[in-house]
Scaffold this motif. Sequence first.
Motif, PDB file in Angstrom:
ATOM      1  N   ARG A 170      -6.551  -8.835   1.581  1.00 39.35           N
ATOM      2  CA  ARG A 170      -6.232  -7.412   1.704  1.00 39.35           C
ATOM      3  C   ARG A 170      -7.432  -6.539   1.331  1.00 39.35           C
ATOM      4  N   ASN A 171      -8.573  -7.164   1.074  1.00 37.72           N
ATOM      5  CA  ASN A 171      -9.839  -6.485   0.774  1.00 37.72           C
ATOM      6  C   ASN A 171      -9.763  -5.604  -0.463  1.00 37.72           C
TER       7      ASN A 171
ATOM      8  N   GLY B  11       3.924   2.643   4.721  1.00 37.05           N
ATOM      9  CA  GLY B  11       4.629   2.231   5.934  1.00 37.05           C
ATOM     10  C   GLY B  11       3.930   1.141   6.701  1.00 37.05           C
ATOM     11  N   CYS B  12       3.054   0.393   6.020  1.00 36.21           N
ATOM     12  CA  CYS B  12       2.353  -0.703   6.698  1.00 36.21           C
ATOM     13  C   CYS B  12       3.328  -1.847   6.998  1.00 36.21           C
ATOM     14  N   THR B  13       3.018  -2.603   8.011  1.00 26.72           N
ATOM     15  CA  THR B  13       3.837  -3.770   8.352  1.00 26.72           C
ATOM     16  C   THR B  13       3.114  -5.076   8.028  1.00 26.72           C
ATOM     17  N   ASN B  14       1.923  -4.960   7.465  1.00 30.62           N
ATOM     18  CA  ASN B  14       1.143  -6.167   7.162  1.00 30.62           C
ATOM     19  C   ASN B  14       0.798  -6.265   5.680  1.00 30.62           C
ATOM     20  N   ASP B  15       1.620  -5.638   4.811  1.00 31.53           N
ATOM     21  CA  ASP B  15       1.308  -5.673   3.386  1.00 31.53           C
ATOM     22  C   ASP B  15       2.399  -6.338   2.552  1.00 31.53           C
TER      23      ASP B  15
ATOM     24  N   ASP C 121       0.826  -1.201   0.000  1.00 34.05           N
ATOM     25  CA  ASP C 121       0.000   0.000   0.000  1.00 34.05           C
ATOM     26  C   ASP C 121       0.863   1.255   0.000  1.00 34.05           C
ATOM     27  N   VAL C 122       0.379   2.264  -0.721  1.00 35.55           N
ATOM     28  CA  VAL C 122       1.027   3.574  -0.719  1.00 35.55           C
ATOM     29  C   VAL C 122       0.128   4.556   0.027  1.00 35.55           C
ATOM     30  N   LEU C 123       0.643   5.753   0.265  1.00 29.08           N
ATOM     31  CA  LEU C 123      -0.146   6.777   0.937  1.00 29.08           C
ATOM     32  C   LEU C 123      -1.372   7.135   0.100  1.00 29.08           C
ATOM     33  N   TRP C 124      -2.358   7.698   0.750  1.00 29.02           N
ATOM     34  CA  TRP C 124      -3.634   8.012   0.094  1.00 29.02           C
ATOM     35  C   TRP C 124      -3.436   8.787  -1.201  1.00 29.02           C
TER      36      TRP C 124
END
Length: 743
Positions: free
Chosen positions: A133-134, A95-99, A85-88
Motif C-alpha cells: 500500500r506504499n 471509498g477505495c475498493t482496494n484497501d 484509507d480516509v479522505l485527505w
Amino acid sequence: MTMKKALLGLALAAAALPLSAQQKPVYLDASKPIEERVEDALSRLTLEEKVKLTHAQSKFSSAGVPRLGIPDVWTDDGPHGIRPDVLWDEWEQAGCTNDSCVAFPALTCLAATWNPEMSLLYGQSIGEEARYRNKSVLLGPGVNIYRTPLNGRNFEYMGEDPYLAGKMVVPYIRGVQQNGVAACVKHFALNNHEVNRHNTNVIVDDRALYEIYLPAFKMAVQEGGAWSIMGAYNLYKGQHLCHNQYTLNDILKGEWGFDGVVVSDWGGTHDTRQAIANGLDMEFGSWTNGLSNGASNAYDNYYLANPYLKLIREGKVGTKELDDKVRRILRLIFRTVMNPDRPWGSMLSPEHYEAARRIGEEGIVLLQNKGNVLPIDLDRAKKIVVVGENAVKMMTVGGGSSSLKVQRELSPLDGIRQRVAGKAKVVYARGYVGDASGEYNGVVTGQNLKDDRTPEELIAEAVKEAQDADYVIFIGGLNKSNGQDCEDSDREGLGLSYGQDTVISALAKANKNLIVVNISGNAIAMPWVNEVPAIVQDWYLGSEAGSALAAILMGDVNPSGKLPFTFPVKLEDCPAHSLGEYTGKRSKDIIDIKYNESIFVGYRWADKQKKVKPLFPFGHGLSYTTFEYGKPVADSKTMQADGTLTVKVTVKNVGSREGQEVVQMYISDKKSSLPRPVKELKGFRKIKLAPGESKEVVFTIDKEALSFFDDAQHAWVAEPGKFEAIIAASAADIKGVVPFELK
C-alpha cells in the motif's frame, strides 16, 4: 558571448538534460552512506521546506519536497492490520475498493505465543501489506505495560512483563522494517489507561519507570532498531509526553542514542515552544478537520508550522533543533520510500492468512481442562451446541484506531461448522445480546445482530439445546465497543457485561461438558470457574479467528499459549487498585495519578501476597500432553561480575501428543539493598517435542539479568551476593531452582 552568459547557457543546458546525465545530488545516490545523503539534502533545503517536513499536510501524511524529488511520508494505523484509507482531510472513508486487508491477531495474542519466531512472521507479513500500500510508517506496535485490567487499550499491547514485551517486540520491528516500512513503537510512555488520557499526569518513581515501563521501548530502539517512536497522550513531570524533555531528550535520544523520528500521537501536541525544544520531530493530527478552523489550510497553523516559522524569523528561536528534526525525517525517508532496495510487498496473500492462523493457534491459551473435556472427540460427538454473541460478532471492526476493513473474517461459529462438517450437528443459540451494532469510522460489518427476546428467553433456548448436546461451547467475553476493549474508554469493572455470568452458570447446570471460550484482550472475573470444566482464552484473532479456534478445540493443534498477564480473582487483587491510583471518571482538569505500587506490577505483586492467589498466574497455559522437567543445573556455582553463567534443564514430553512448551527462567535476588520482587522473568524458550522426545534448554545469565535500577545513583546495579535461577512453567509453577553467587 560574455562569460556570464556562457555559464548561464551551460547551466540551462544541464538542467534540460535528464537527471541521469547530470551530476546526481548525493542525496539521490543510494550508493552513498545515508548520513552523507542526509547532509546533502539538508544543505539544499530552504527554511520553509524544512518546517514543512515537520508537520502533517493531511490526516495521515506529511509533505515531501517536490523541488528536490523528496516524496511525502505516508503513515497508516496498525498494529493488527493496514487500516483503510480516509479522505485527505477528513476521517470519513475514502471509498477505495482496494484497501481491504488481512487482520492479524491482536498483540496480546502475539505476546501469548511466547515465540519470537511468530513475532518475526507477524512483522514480515504486516510489513508486506504496508509496503504494498506504499506506506512509509506503520503506527505500531504497542508495548505499554499492563498495569490495570480496566485499560481499554490493553489488547493492543504485550502484557505486564517488560522482558517478555521487549523480546517479543524486537522481531516484529525487524520484520516490518525489512520491507522498507518504519515501525512506529507506541505509546512512549506510561500510557496505562484510556480515561482522561489527554490530561493524566503520571507520578511514578524512577525505579518503576526504568525497570517496568521503559525496558520494552529500550529494547525496541537498541535491539530492534526502530526507525520511529510515537509519543503518548498523557503527561509526566507536568509535560505532555509528545514533547517531554525527560523522556524524549534525556532518555530516548540521550541515554539510548535513538536516531529515528519522534511522531506525535494525533492531537498529542499542545505547545509550539515545547514541541521545538522537547524532542518532537513530526506533528500529526492537531486539528480534527483541517478545512474548518478559520484558515484555508489549517495544517499551516499546526504548532510546528507557521507558528514555528514565525518564531525563527523573529529571531526568538534558532534553527539548531529544526535541523536535528529534519535530519531525522530525511533519515526516515532514505530508509523507507527513497530506499532503492525496498521490496514490492504483497497484499491479501494466502501466506498472510496462513500467518494469521498460525499466530492465532499459538497464542490461544488453555486455562483449565478438568476431566480432559478438551479436545472434542468427534468420533462420539453427534451434537455440538455453540452459545454466545461472540461466536458470530465481527471483531475486526471497532476498538479505536486499530479498527480494520478486512477482506474476510471467519467467525468462531463458522470455523467450528467448517471443521466438523459431516461429523456432527452444530446448533447455535444466541444466549445473550451484547452490542448489536457493527460500525466504526465508516466501516460497516453488515451484520444484523438485533434480537428483541428477553434475557430469560435467550437463556431458556440455550439451556434447552444444551441438555442433550455432547458438547456445549459458550463463546463470549468482551468486545470492541466503548467501555469494553476500546481506545479512549476503560472498563467499569472486572466482570463480564450483558449477563453472561448467568448464562454460563445455567449452561454448567445443563451440561457437564461445557467449554467456555473467552474472547478479550483483558483479564475477566470468573465467578463460575469451579462450575466449568474447560476454559479457553481466545483473544481477538483477526481474519482467521474461526479456523484457529476450531483447530485448538478439535485437537488438530495442541494449545501452547501462555498468559502474558495475570488474571486476578477480583479487581482489589490488582496493585494499581489496592495501592496505586486510578480514576474512571472523566475530568477536564489535569489529574495526578500516583503509581504507589512502584515496581510491583502483575506477578511481581502476586508473588508478595502469600494469602491471595491469582485466578490464573502470569505464564500459565495448559497442553493436551504432559511435560516432565529434569533437575536444572548450572555450569558454576559462582559468576564473576564480568562473566556469564549457563543454566541447563532437560524437558521431556511424557504424553501421547506432540506439543510445545514454554520454559521460563526467573531470577531471584536473595538479599538486596533496595526492595526487589521475589523473582523476575529473565529468559524463556519455546520448544516442540514429539511424544517421548527430550530436549535440553540452555539459558545464559549475564550481569544485566541480575541488575536493578538504583534511583539514587541513576544507574543499573548488580550487587554481589546470592541469587537463584528459577525454572518454571508459569510464575506459580516452579520446576527447579539453581542457587549461585555473584562475585
